[in-house]
Design an enzyme around this catalytic site. Sequence first.
Site, PDB file in Angstrom:
ATOM      1  N   LYS A  70       0.809  -1.222   0.000  1.00 52.87           N
ATOM      2  CA  LYS A  70       0.000   0.000   0.000  1.00 52.87           C
ATOM      3  C   LYS A  70       0.844   1.275   0.000  1.00 52.87           C
ATOM      4  O   LYS A  70       0.400   2.316  -0.494  1.00 52.87           O
ATOM      5  CB  LYS A  70      -0.960  -0.002   1.187  1.00 52.87           C
ATOM      6  CG  LYS A  70      -2.053  -1.071   1.081  1.00 52.87           C
ATOM      7  CD  LYS A  70      -3.047  -0.996   2.213  1.00 52.87           C
ATOM      8  CE  LYS A  70      -4.137  -2.045   2.059  1.00 52.87           C
ATOM      9  NZ  LYS A  70      -5.184  -1.926   3.083  1.00 52.87           N
ATOM     10  N   ASP A 107     -10.337   2.182   1.187  1.00 60.28           N
ATOM     11  CA  ASP A 107     -10.553   1.739   2.573  1.00 60.28           C
ATOM     12  C   ASP A 107     -11.240   2.824   3.393  1.00 60.28           C
ATOM     13  O   ASP A 107     -12.105   2.537   4.223  1.00 60.28           O
ATOM     14  CB  ASP A 107      -9.215   1.398   3.242  1.00 60.28           C
ATOM     15  CG  ASP A 107      -8.638   0.077   2.778  1.00 60.28           C
ATOM     16  OD1 ASP A 107      -9.424  -0.809   2.387  1.00 60.28           O
ATOM     17  OD2 ASP A 107      -7.404  -0.075   2.812  1.00 60.28           O
TER      18      ASP A 107
END
Length: 277
Positions: A70, A107
Amino acid sequence: MGVTGEHKAAVLGSPIAHSLSPVLHRAAYEALGLTGWTYERFETDEAALPGFLDGLGPQWAGLSLTMPLKRAVLPLLDSLSDTAASVEAVNTVVLGPDGRRTGDNTDIPGMIAALAERGITSVESAAILGAGATASSALAALSRICSGEVVVYVRSAARAAEMRGWGERLGVPVRTEAWDDAAQALRAPLVVATTPAGSTDALAAEVPAGPGTLFDVLYEPWPTPLAARWSARGGAVVGGLDLLVHQAVLQVEQMTGHHPAPLAAMRAAGEKALAGR
């Protein structure tokens, strides 16, 4: 009527074998009639990521990224959404016809959507258990719905300083406390558990009567001991599958251009897959 033509997407990470993302995305393609779309998983670490990206052809529409990629992907992108930039973490790469790579973080809005689905759109204060990449995304989500202080329970002074820094950057008043005092967190109106499996098990016995809302980002094994005890004590629980489905809905919409993505079909597919494990 189905939409034809070859389009590829995938989830990358390490380890990746147990990822539910293929189940969710394929369910979306089926519900949307996207017959030419495929979604796979590839075991990929930081060292392999640049080569993987460079080898993608024009049929590639997008990638989902999990740990440890990420942040590793950031220097490999052409552009970054404001949401991803706010936490320096990308879980979604949308690939343009010209190969342009745009990074986003679903997210954060996924957390907000999962809470809103349970009627939680604002809280006066909150607590976060843990201080990793998911915790910074949780803090970013809370910056949009929490009007007061967020208390973060951490295991090291370095992580505490990091979370206070994220708080300053995101405009959230953050107070950090030692992990040994994490039982205090359970009295907050909203508790977000962002730690690996097993980390919060010892806290289950400390859940008070009539607790607020627990958002536990794990989905396997489920329920966690903390989530099970929370429900038994009368509290509301939002789980990792809720987060996974809501963030995947946003990924499907960005990668395919189809709005809205089929939330119910994706959730049903995820629940079925987990029940079969």
